[in-house]
Enzyme design. Sequence first.
Site, short mmCIF file in Angstrom:
data_model
loop_
_atom_site.label_atom_id
_atom_site.label_comp_id
_atom_site.label_asym_id
_atom_site.label_seq_id
_atom_site.Cartn_x
_atom_site.Cartn_y
_atom_site.Cartn_z
CD GLU A 19 -86.59 71.55 9.23
OE1 GLU A 19 -86.30 70.41 8.81
OE2 GLU A 19 -86.47 72.57 8.54
CD1 TRP A 50 -87.71 66.80 5.49
CD2 TRP A 50 -88.56 68.02 3.82
NE1 TRP A 50 -87.11 66.38 4.32
CE2 TRP A 50 -87.61 67.11 3.28
CE3 TRP A 50 -89.22 68.88 2.96
CZ2 TRP A 50 -87.32 67.07 1.93
CZ3 TRP A 50 -88.93 68.83 1.60
CH2 TRP A 50 -87.99 67.92 1.10
CD1 TRP A 84 -76.00 57.94 -11.72
CD2 TRP A 84 -75.13 59.71 -10.68
NE1 TRP A 84 -77.05 58.73 -11.31
CE2 TRP A 84 -76.55 59.82 -10.67
CE3 TRP A 84 -74.37 60.72 -10.07
CZ2 TRP A 84 -77.21 60.89 -10.07
CZ3 TRP A 84 -75.04 61.78 -9.48
CH2 TRP A 84 -76.43 61.87 -9.48
CG ASN A 111 -81.34 68.58 8.20
OD1 ASN A 111 -81.51 67.51 7.63
ND2 ASN A 111 -81.85 69.71 7.74
CD1 TRP A 136 -79.59 60.19 -7.16
CD2 TRP A 136 -80.59 59.20 -5.43
NE1 TRP A 136 -80.75 59.61 -7.62
CE2 TRP A 136 -81.40 59.01 -6.58
CE3 TRP A 136 -81.02 58.68 -4.22
CZ2 TRP A 136 -82.60 58.29 -6.55
CZ3 TRP A 136 -82.22 57.96 -4.18
CH2 TRP A 136 -82.99 57.77 -5.33
CD1 TRP A 163 -79.93 60.23 1.31
CD2 TRP A 163 -78.32 60.93 -0.07
NE1 TRP A 163 -78.74 60.14 1.98
CE2 TRP A 163 -77.74 60.55 1.16
CE3 TRP A 163 -77.50 61.39 -1.09
CZ2 TRP A 163 -76.36 60.64 1.39
CZ3 TRP A 163 -76.12 61.48 -0.86
CH2 TRP A 163 -75.58 61.10 0.37
#
Length: 486
Positions: A280, A283, A311, A346, A364, A387
Amino acid sequence: MTVLVWFRRDLRLSDNPALQAALATGEAIVPVYVHDNNEAGDWRPGGASRWWLHGSLSALDADLRQRSDAGGLVLRSGRAEAVIPALAAETGARTVVWNRRYEPWAVARDGALKAALRADGLEARSFNGALLAEPAKFFNKTGGPYQVFTPFWRALRAAARPPAFAPAPDRLEIAGGVAGEALDDWALRPTRPDWAGGLREAWTPGEAGAAARLAAFTQKAVFAYADTRNVPGVTGTSRLSPHLHFGEVGPWQVWRAALAAGESMHGDPLQRGVETFLSEVGWREFSAHLLYHFPTLPNAALKPEFDRMPWQDDAAGLAAWQAGRTGYPIVDAGMRELWATGWMHNRVRMIVASFLIKDLMVDWRRGEAWFWDTLVDADLASNSASWQWVAGSGADAAPYFRVFNPVSQGQTFDPEGTYVKRWVPELARMPKALIHAPWTATTAQLDAAGVRLGRDYPRPLVDHAEARQRALAAYAEVRGKDAAAT
Protein backbone atom coordinates in the site's frame (compact mmCIF):
# COMPACT_ATOMS: atom_id res chain seq x y z
CA MET A 1 26.86 32.82 7.13
CA THR A 2 23.56 30.97 7.15
CA VAL A 3 21.82 28.18 5.30
CA LEU A 4 18.19 28.58 4.25
CA VAL A 5 16.14 25.42 4.86
CA TRP A 6 12.92 25.65 2.87
CA PHE A 7 10.32 23.38 4.45
CA ARG A 8 7.44 22.25 2.24
CA ARG A 9 5.83 18.79 2.44
CA ASP A 10 8.56 17.61 4.81
CA LEU A 11 7.36 19.05 8.11
CA ARG A 12 9.64 16.95 10.32
CA LEU A 13 13.12 17.04 11.84
CA SER A 14 14.02 13.35 11.66
CA ASP A 15 14.98 11.61 8.43
CA ASN A 16 14.92 14.95 6.63
CA PRO A 17 17.63 14.99 3.92
CA ALA A 18 17.52 18.74 3.30
CA LEU A 19 17.84 19.53 7.00
CA GLN A 20 20.69 17.06 7.37
CA ALA A 21 22.51 18.67 4.44
CA ALA A 22 22.09 22.10 6.02
CA LEU A 23 23.40 20.91 9.37
CA ALA A 24 26.42 19.32 7.69
CA THR A 25 27.63 22.78 6.63
CA GLY A 26 28.10 23.77 10.26
CA GLU A 27 26.36 27.09 9.64
CA ALA A 28 23.31 28.52 11.37
CA ILE A 29 20.05 27.62 9.68
CA VAL A 30 17.06 29.73 8.74
CA PRO A 31 14.05 27.39 8.64
CA VAL A 32 11.30 28.87 6.48
CA TYR A 33 7.89 27.90 5.21
CA VAL A 34 6.39 29.86 2.31
CA HIS A 35 2.62 30.03 2.02
CA ASP A 36 1.44 30.64 -1.52
CA ASN A 37 -2.30 30.34 -2.05
CA ASN A 38 -1.91 30.43 -5.81
CA GLU A 39 0.97 28.05 -6.49
CA ALA A 40 -1.28 25.11 -7.32
CA GLY A 41 -3.89 26.93 -9.38
CA ASP A 42 -7.17 25.04 -9.21
CA TRP A 43 -5.60 22.53 -6.81
CA ARG A 44 -4.82 24.86 -3.95
CA PRO A 45 -5.32 23.04 -0.61
CA GLY A 46 -8.89 22.44 0.46
CA GLY A 47 -10.44 23.20 3.82
CA ALA A 48 -9.41 20.00 5.60
CA SER A 49 -5.84 20.26 4.30
CA ARG A 50 -5.56 23.85 5.47
CA TRP A 51 -6.75 22.83 8.92
CA TRP A 52 -4.07 20.14 9.07
CA LEU A 53 -1.38 22.47 7.75
CA HIS A 54 -1.99 24.91 10.60
CA GLY A 55 -1.51 22.16 13.17
CA SER A 56 1.55 20.75 11.43
CA LEU A 57 3.29 24.11 11.10
CA SER A 58 2.54 24.91 14.73
CA ALA A 59 4.03 21.57 15.80
CA LEU A 60 7.15 22.05 13.68
CA ASP A 61 7.69 25.53 15.09
CA ALA A 62 7.43 24.16 18.63
CA ASP A 63 9.89 21.36 17.81
CA LEU A 64 12.38 23.88 16.44
CA ARG A 65 12.05 26.21 19.41
CA GLN A 66 12.56 23.31 21.80
CA ARG A 67 16.00 22.83 20.24
CA SER A 68 17.10 26.44 19.95
CA ASP A 69 17.08 29.60 21.99
CA ALA A 70 17.19 31.84 18.93
CA GLY A 71 13.87 31.20 17.22
CA GLY A 72 11.66 28.83 15.34
CA LEU A 73 10.03 28.48 11.94
CA VAL A 74 10.00 31.65 9.83
CA LEU A 75 6.68 32.07 8.06
CA ARG A 76 6.48 34.11 4.87
CA SER A 77 3.71 34.35 2.29
CA GLY A 78 3.88 35.07 -1.42
CA ARG A 79 5.46 33.57 -4.50
CA ALA A 80 8.36 31.34 -3.53
CA GLU A 81 10.27 32.52 -6.61
CA ALA A 82 10.41 35.96 -4.99
CA VAL A 83 10.31 35.12 -1.27
CA ILE A 84 13.21 32.63 -1.19
CA PRO A 85 15.81 34.82 -2.98
CA ALA A 86 14.74 37.85 -0.94
CA LEU A 87 15.04 35.96 2.34
CA ALA A 88 18.44 34.59 1.32
CA ALA A 89 19.66 38.13 0.68
CA GLU A 90 18.11 39.37 3.93
CA THR A 91 19.81 36.70 6.04
CA GLY A 92 23.10 36.47 4.17
CA ALA A 93 22.46 32.86 3.21
CA ARG A 94 24.74 31.52 0.52
CA THR A 95 23.07 28.12 0.39
CA VAL A 96 19.39 27.15 -0.01
CA VAL A 97 18.24 23.56 0.48
CA TRP A 98 14.87 21.87 0.16
CA ASN A 99 13.24 18.49 -0.39
CA ARG A 100 11.63 17.97 -3.75
CA ARG A 101 7.94 17.94 -4.57
CA TYR A 102 6.60 16.18 -7.63
CA GLU A 103 3.42 17.99 -8.62
CA PRO A 104 3.76 19.43 -12.16
CA TRP A 105 3.73 23.09 -11.10
CA ALA A 106 6.23 22.40 -8.29
CA VAL A 107 8.65 20.66 -10.67
CA ALA A 108 8.57 23.62 -13.07
CA ARG A 109 8.79 26.25 -10.32
CA ASP A 110 11.61 24.54 -8.44
CA GLY A 111 13.71 24.09 -11.57
CA ALA A 112 13.40 27.78 -12.43
CA LEU A 113 14.13 28.84 -8.85
CA LYS A 114 17.21 26.63 -8.61
CA ALA A 115 18.56 28.11 -11.84
CA ALA A 116 17.88 31.67 -10.66
CA LEU A 117 19.58 31.13 -7.31
CA ARG A 118 22.64 29.62 -8.95
CA ALA A 119 22.77 32.48 -11.44
CA ASP A 120 22.96 34.81 -8.43
CA GLY A 121 25.93 32.89 -7.08
CA LEU A 122 24.08 30.89 -4.44
CA GLU A 123 24.28 27.17 -3.91
CA ALA A 124 20.85 25.56 -4.39
CA ARG A 125 20.41 21.88 -3.62
CA SER A 126 17.31 19.69 -3.51
CA PHE A 127 16.80 16.21 -2.11
CA ASN A 128 14.32 13.34 -2.15
CA GLY A 129 12.56 13.33 1.19
CA ALA A 130 9.13 12.16 0.05
CA LEU A 131 9.47 9.04 -2.10
CA LEU A 132 11.24 5.70 -2.14
CA ALA A 133 12.54 6.20 -5.68
CA GLU A 134 13.00 9.17 -7.98
CA PRO A 135 10.35 9.16 -10.73
CA ALA A 136 12.83 10.64 -13.19
CA LYS A 137 15.11 7.64 -12.74
CA PHE A 138 12.72 4.73 -12.24
CA PHE A 139 11.56 3.15 -15.50
CA ASN A 140 10.30 -0.14 -16.87
CA LYS A 141 12.34 -2.46 -19.09
CA THR A 142 11.44 -0.50 -22.21
CA GLY A 143 12.64 2.75 -20.70
CA GLY A 144 9.19 4.23 -20.10
CA PRO A 145 7.18 4.94 -16.96
CA TYR A 146 5.31 2.09 -15.33
CA GLN A 147 1.56 2.12 -15.93
CA VAL A 148 0.70 -1.18 -14.24
CA PHE A 149 1.14 -1.50 -10.50
CA THR A 150 2.25 -5.13 -10.13
CA PRO A 151 5.47 -4.87 -12.18
CA PHE A 152 6.10 -1.44 -10.66
CA TRP A 153 5.81 -2.88 -7.18
CA ARG A 154 8.01 -5.87 -7.94
CA ALA A 155 10.75 -3.62 -9.28
CA LEU A 156 10.45 -1.17 -6.41
CA ARG A 157 10.43 -3.92 -3.81
CA ALA A 158 13.52 -5.52 -5.33
CA ALA A 159 15.37 -2.20 -5.52
CA ALA A 160 14.42 -0.95 -2.05
CA ARG A 161 17.50 -0.13 0.02
CA PRO A 162 16.52 1.92 3.06
CA PRO A 163 19.13 4.58 3.83
CA ALA A 164 20.46 4.95 7.35
CA PHE A 165 18.05 6.64 9.72
CA ALA A 166 18.87 10.27 10.53
CA PRO A 167 17.41 11.17 13.95
CA ALA A 168 16.18 14.62 14.80
CA PRO A 169 19.03 16.74 16.22
CA ASP A 170 19.04 17.42 19.94
CA ARG A 171 20.10 21.03 19.39
CA LEU A 172 19.89 23.41 16.47
CA GLU A 173 21.74 26.60 15.72
CA ILE A 174 19.01 28.80 14.29
CA ALA A 175 19.80 32.30 13.11
CA GLY A 176 17.93 34.75 15.30
CA GLY A 177 16.26 38.03 14.51
CA VAL A 178 14.51 36.93 11.31
CA ALA A 179 11.01 38.34 11.19
CA GLY A 180 8.11 36.15 10.15
CA GLU A 181 4.36 36.32 9.83
CA ALA A 182 1.86 35.04 12.38
CA LEU A 183 0.35 31.66 11.59
CA ASP A 184 -3.10 32.76 12.75
CA ASP A 185 -3.05 35.56 10.18
CA TRP A 186 -3.11 32.96 7.40
CA ALA A 187 -6.64 31.93 8.47
CA LEU A 188 -6.06 28.26 7.75
CA ARG A 189 -8.54 27.09 10.37
CA PRO A 190 -12.32 27.54 10.10
CA THR A 191 -14.03 30.08 12.32
CA ARG A 192 -17.74 30.41 11.64
CA PRO A 193 -19.00 27.82 11.34
CA ASP A 194 -16.31 25.80 13.06
CA TRP A 195 -16.68 22.46 11.29
CA ALA A 196 -13.37 21.04 12.53
CA GLY A 197 -14.46 19.58 15.87
CA GLY A 198 -14.39 16.03 14.56
CA LEU A 199 -10.97 16.59 13.01
CA ARG A 200 -9.56 17.83 16.32
CA GLU A 201 -10.97 14.77 18.06
CA ALA A 202 -9.58 12.32 15.50
CA TRP A 203 -6.12 13.69 14.70
CA THR A 204 -2.90 15.08 16.13
CA PRO A 205 -1.01 16.83 13.33
CA GLY A 206 2.77 17.03 13.64
CA GLU A 207 5.80 14.79 13.81
CA ALA A 208 5.02 13.54 17.32
CA GLY A 209 1.50 12.58 16.27
CA ALA A 210 2.88 10.73 13.26
CA ALA A 211 5.42 8.85 15.37
CA ALA A 212 2.76 7.82 17.88
CA ARG A 213 0.44 6.55 15.15
CA LEU A 214 3.23 4.63 13.42
CA ALA A 215 4.30 3.05 16.70
CA ALA A 216 0.76 2.02 17.60
CA PHE A 217 0.17 0.47 14.18
CA THR A 218 3.41 -1.48 14.04
CA GLN A 219 2.97 -2.83 17.55
CA LYS A 220 -0.11 -4.83 16.64
CA ALA A 221 -2.42 -3.98 13.74
CA VAL A 222 0.18 -4.38 10.98
CA PHE A 223 0.38 -8.15 11.54
CA ALA A 224 -3.31 -8.65 10.74
CA TYR A 225 -3.34 -5.97 8.05
CA ALA A 226 -3.79 -8.42 5.18
CA ASP A 227 -7.03 -9.65 6.76
CA THR A 228 -8.41 -6.51 8.40
CA ARG A 229 -7.51 -3.71 5.97
CA ASN A 230 -10.86 -4.09 4.18
CA VAL A 231 -13.01 -4.09 7.32
CA PRO A 232 -14.05 -0.50 8.11
CA GLY A 233 -15.63 -1.40 11.45
CA VAL A 234 -12.28 -2.26 13.06
CA THR A 235 -9.05 -0.32 13.51
CA GLY A 236 -7.15 -2.28 10.90
CA THR A 237 -5.36 0.41 8.86
CA SER A 238 -2.46 2.67 9.76
CA ARG A 239 -4.20 6.05 9.21
CA LEU A 240 -0.75 7.40 8.35
CA SER A 241 -1.80 8.94 5.03
CA PRO A 242 -2.13 12.57 6.20
CA HIS A 243 1.13 12.34 8.14
CA LEU A 244 2.87 11.03 5.02
CA HIS A 245 1.27 13.67 2.83
CA PHE A 246 2.56 16.52 4.97
CA GLY A 247 5.91 14.83 5.47
CA GLU A 248 5.60 14.51 9.23
CA VAL A 249 6.96 11.02 8.69
CA GLY A 250 8.94 9.84 5.69
CA PRO A 251 8.24 6.71 3.63
CA TRP A 252 11.56 5.15 4.61
CA GLN A 253 10.68 5.60 8.28
CA VAL A 254 7.42 3.74 7.68
CA TRP A 255 9.21 1.09 5.65
CA ARG A 256 11.86 0.44 8.33
CA ALA A 257 9.31 0.37 11.14
CA ALA A 258 7.10 -2.17 9.37
CA LEU A 259 9.99 -4.51 8.55
CA ALA A 260 11.40 -4.18 12.06
CA ALA A 261 8.01 -5.05 13.50
CA GLY A 262 7.82 -8.23 11.44
CA GLU A 263 11.33 -9.19 12.48
CA SER A 264 10.85 -8.52 16.20
CA MET A 265 7.41 -10.09 16.57
CA HIS A 266 7.57 -12.98 14.14
CA GLY A 267 11.23 -13.30 13.26
CA ASP A 268 10.13 -12.60 9.71
CA PRO A 269 10.42 -9.12 8.14
CA LEU A 270 8.39 -10.50 5.21
CA GLN A 271 5.42 -11.37 7.42
CA ARG A 272 2.20 -11.38 5.35
CA GLY A 273 0.57 -8.38 7.00
CA VAL A 274 3.78 -6.37 6.76
CA GLU A 275 4.21 -7.16 3.08
CA THR A 276 0.60 -6.27 2.30
CA PHE A 277 1.01 -2.98 4.12
CA LEU A 278 4.23 -2.18 2.29
CA SER A 279 2.43 -2.76 -1.01
CA GLU A 280 0.00 0.00 0.00
CA VAL A 281 2.97 2.29 0.59
CA GLY A 282 3.95 1.17 -2.90
CA TRP A 283 0.57 2.29 -4.30
CA ARG A 284 1.22 5.76 -2.87
CA GLU A 285 4.57 5.70 -4.63
CA PHE A 286 3.02 4.45 -7.89
CA SER A 287 0.51 7.31 -7.83
CA ALA A 288 3.27 9.89 -7.35
CA HIS A 289 5.23 8.46 -10.28
CA LEU A 290 2.11 8.57 -12.46
CA LEU A 291 1.49 12.23 -11.70
CA TYR A 292 5.11 13.08 -12.40
CA HIS A 293 5.04 11.41 -15.82
CA PHE A 294 1.43 12.27 -16.69
CA PRO A 295 0.84 15.79 -15.31
CA THR A 296 -2.71 16.01 -16.70
CA LEU A 297 -3.79 13.07 -14.51
CA PRO A 298 -5.97 15.19 -12.17
CA ASN A 299 -8.00 16.68 -15.00
CA ALA A 300 -8.05 14.32 -17.98
CA ALA A 301 -8.57 10.59 -18.38
CA LEU A 302 -5.29 8.78 -18.81
CA LYS A 303 -7.09 6.63 -21.39
CA PRO A 304 -8.53 9.40 -23.61
CA GLU A 305 -11.55 7.43 -24.83
CA PHE A 306 -13.02 7.62 -21.33
CA ASP A 307 -13.36 11.38 -21.63
CA ARG A 308 -16.24 10.64 -24.02
CA MET A 309 -18.36 9.21 -21.22
CA PRO A 310 -21.92 10.61 -21.22
CA TRP A 311 -21.77 11.96 -17.66
CA GLN A 312 -25.01 13.09 -16.04
CA ASP A 313 -25.47 16.60 -14.68
CA ASP A 314 -27.12 15.31 -11.51
CA ALA A 315 -26.79 18.13 -8.99
CA ALA A 316 -29.30 16.59 -6.61
CA GLY A 317 -27.59 13.21 -6.72
CA LEU A 318 -24.18 14.77 -6.14
CA ALA A 319 -25.49 16.76 -3.18
CA ALA A 320 -27.11 13.66 -1.65
CA TRP A 321 -23.86 11.75 -2.10
CA GLN A 322 -21.85 14.53 -0.47
CA ALA A 323 -24.23 14.64 2.48
CA GLY A 324 -24.40 10.89 3.00
CA ARG A 325 -28.07 10.69 2.04
CA THR A 326 -28.05 8.25 -0.89
CA GLY A 327 -30.16 5.57 0.79
CA TYR A 328 -27.32 3.06 0.60
CA PRO A 329 -26.01 2.71 4.18
CA ILE A 330 -22.37 1.78 3.45
CA VAL A 331 -22.09 4.73 1.06
CA ASP A 332 -23.72 7.12 3.50
CA ALA A 333 -21.58 5.91 6.39
CA GLY A 334 -18.43 6.62 4.41
CA MET A 335 -19.48 10.08 3.34
CA ARG A 336 -20.47 10.99 6.89
CA GLU A 337 -17.18 9.66 8.26
CA LEU A 338 -15.40 11.85 5.71
CA TRP A 339 -17.27 14.98 6.74
CA ALA A 340 -16.83 14.34 10.45
CA THR A 341 -13.18 13.30 10.51
CA GLY A 342 -11.62 14.37 7.22
CA TRP A 343 -10.80 10.75 6.42
CA MET A 344 -12.48 7.64 5.05
CA HIS A 345 -11.57 3.97 5.16
CA ASN A 346 -9.93 2.89 1.89
CA ARG A 347 -12.37 0.08 1.05
CA VAL A 348 -15.24 2.50 1.56
CA ARG A 349 -13.52 5.09 -0.62
CA MET A 350 -13.73 2.62 -3.49
CA ILE A 351 -17.39 1.88 -2.76
CA VAL A 352 -18.49 5.53 -2.60
CA ALA A 353 -16.45 6.39 -5.70
CA SER A 354 -17.99 3.56 -7.68
CA PHE A 355 -21.46 4.66 -6.58
CA LEU A 356 -20.95 8.24 -7.72
CA ILE A 357 -19.35 7.30 -11.03
CA LYS A 358 -21.30 4.22 -12.04
CA ASP A 359 -24.61 4.32 -10.16
CA LEU A 360 -25.17 8.06 -10.54
CA MET A 361 -23.05 8.50 -13.70
CA VAL A 362 -21.49 11.67 -12.26
CA ASP A 363 -18.09 12.65 -13.64
CA TRP A 364 -15.27 11.27 -11.47
CA ARG A 365 -13.72 14.75 -11.38
CA ARG A 366 -16.66 15.97 -9.27
CA GLY A 367 -15.88 13.32 -6.68
CA GLU A 368 -12.17 14.04 -6.89
CA ALA A 369 -12.86 17.72 -6.16
CA TRP A 370 -15.04 16.87 -3.13
CA PHE A 371 -12.39 14.60 -1.69
CA TRP A 372 -9.79 17.28 -2.34
CA ASP A 373 -11.67 19.73 -0.14
CA THR A 374 -12.72 17.35 2.62
CA LEU A 375 -9.82 14.90 3.09
CA VAL A 376 -7.04 15.68 5.54
CA ASP A 377 -4.86 13.39 3.41
CA ALA A 378 -5.85 15.06 0.12
CA ASP A 379 -2.85 14.21 -2.02
CA LEU A 380 -3.09 15.17 -5.67
CA ALA A 381 -1.32 12.07 -6.96
CA SER A 382 -3.16 9.53 -4.81
CA ASN A 383 -6.52 11.26 -5.17
CA SER A 384 -6.47 11.53 -8.95
CA ALA A 385 -4.90 8.12 -9.56
CA SER A 386 -7.42 6.41 -7.28
CA TRP A 387 -10.47 8.13 -8.76
CA GLN A 388 -9.30 7.20 -12.25
CA TRP A 389 -8.69 3.63 -11.07
CA VAL A 390 -12.33 3.30 -10.04
CA ALA A 391 -13.54 5.06 -13.19
CA GLY A 392 -11.57 2.59 -15.31
CA SER A 393 -9.80 5.42 -17.12
CA GLY A 394 -6.46 5.38 -15.33
CA ALA A 395 -3.30 3.31 -15.12
CA ASP A 396 -3.71 -0.24 -13.86
CA ALA A 397 -7.41 0.57 -13.68
CA ALA A 398 -10.05 -1.73 -12.37
CA PRO A 399 -11.95 -3.23 -15.29
CA TYR A 400 -14.40 -0.60 -16.43
CA PHE A 401 -17.21 -3.14 -16.13
CA ARG A 402 -16.59 -3.69 -12.40
CA VAL A 403 -19.43 -1.91 -10.61
CA PHE A 404 -19.36 -2.21 -6.86
CA ASN A 405 -22.68 -3.37 -5.42
CA PRO A 406 -23.11 -1.23 -2.29
CA VAL A 407 -25.32 -3.81 -0.62
CA SER A 408 -23.09 -6.84 -1.10
CA GLN A 409 -20.01 -4.75 -0.33
CA GLY A 410 -21.57 -3.75 2.97
CA GLN A 411 -22.61 -7.30 3.76
CA THR A 412 -19.14 -8.63 2.96
CA PHE A 413 -16.97 -6.06 4.70
CA ASP A 414 -19.30 -4.80 7.44
CA PRO A 415 -21.27 -7.99 8.18
CA GLU A 416 -22.34 -6.95 11.68
CA GLY A 417 -23.20 -3.42 10.56
CA THR A 418 -20.68 -1.99 13.05
CA TYR A 419 -19.45 0.70 10.70
CA VAL A 420 -22.89 1.68 9.47
CA LYS A 421 -24.32 1.87 12.99
CA ARG A 422 -21.55 4.25 14.03
CA TRP A 423 -21.96 6.71 11.19
CA VAL A 424 -25.65 6.23 10.34
CA PRO A 425 -27.10 6.06 13.86
CA GLU A 426 -30.70 6.23 12.63
CA LEU A 427 -30.20 2.62 11.50
CA ALA A 428 -28.62 1.45 14.75
CA ARG A 429 -31.58 -0.76 15.67
CA MET A 430 -31.89 -2.42 12.28
CA PRO A 431 -31.02 -6.13 12.38
CA LYS A 432 -27.75 -6.95 10.67
CA ALA A 433 -29.51 -8.98 8.00
CA LEU A 434 -31.31 -5.84 6.84
CA ILE A 435 -29.01 -2.96 7.76
CA HIS A 436 -27.37 -2.74 4.35
CA ALA A 437 -30.70 -2.79 2.51
CA PRO A 438 -33.30 -1.30 4.87
CA TRP A 439 -35.82 -0.80 2.05
CA THR A 440 -36.22 -4.58 1.90
CA ALA A 441 -37.50 -4.71 5.50
CA THR A 442 -41.18 -5.23 6.24
CA THR A 443 -43.25 -2.50 7.83
CA ALA A 444 -43.14 -4.38 11.12
CA GLN A 445 -39.34 -4.66 10.97
CA LEU A 446 -38.97 -0.98 10.21
CA ASP A 447 -41.31 -0.08 13.05
CA ALA A 448 -39.34 -2.25 15.46
CA ALA A 449 -36.13 -0.48 14.43
CA GLY A 450 -37.74 2.95 14.68
CA VAL A 451 -37.08 3.72 11.01
CA ARG A 452 -39.46 5.45 8.65
CA LEU A 453 -38.06 5.33 5.14
CA GLY A 454 -38.21 8.66 3.41
CA ARG A 455 -38.21 10.50 6.75
CA ASP A 456 -35.68 9.05 9.18
CA TYR A 457 -33.56 7.59 6.41
CA PRO A 458 -33.87 8.13 2.64
CA ARG A 459 -34.97 5.58 0.12
CA PRO A 460 -32.28 4.63 -2.42
CA LEU A 461 -31.53 7.31 -5.00
CA VAL A 462 -31.36 4.68 -7.72
CA ASP A 463 -32.03 1.02 -8.19
CA HIS A 464 -28.52 -0.45 -8.27
CA ALA A 465 -29.31 -3.20 -10.79
CA GLU A 466 -30.78 -0.70 -13.23
CA ALA A 467 -27.98 1.81 -12.61
CA ARG A 468 -25.41 -0.89 -13.26
CA GLN A 469 -26.92 -1.71 -16.63
CA ARG A 470 -27.02 1.98 -17.54
CA ALA A 471 -23.33 2.35 -16.66
CA LEU A 472 -22.32 -0.75 -18.59
CA ALA A 473 -24.20 0.46 -21.65
CA ALA A 474 -22.43 3.83 -21.46
CA TYR A 475 -19.04 2.19 -21.06
CA ALA A 476 -19.80 -0.16 -23.95
CA GLU A 477 -20.63 2.79 -26.19
CA VAL A 478 -17.41 4.53 -25.26
CA ARG A 479 -15.32 1.43 -25.66
CA GLY A 480 -17.08 0.35 -28.83
CA LYS A 481 -17.93 -3.08 -27.54
CA ASP A 482 -20.65 -4.84 -25.57
CA ALA A 483 -19.36 -4.40 -22.01
CA ALA A 484 -22.54 -5.81 -20.57
CA ALA A 485 -21.75 -9.17 -22.13
CA THR A 486 -18.24 -9.22 -20.65
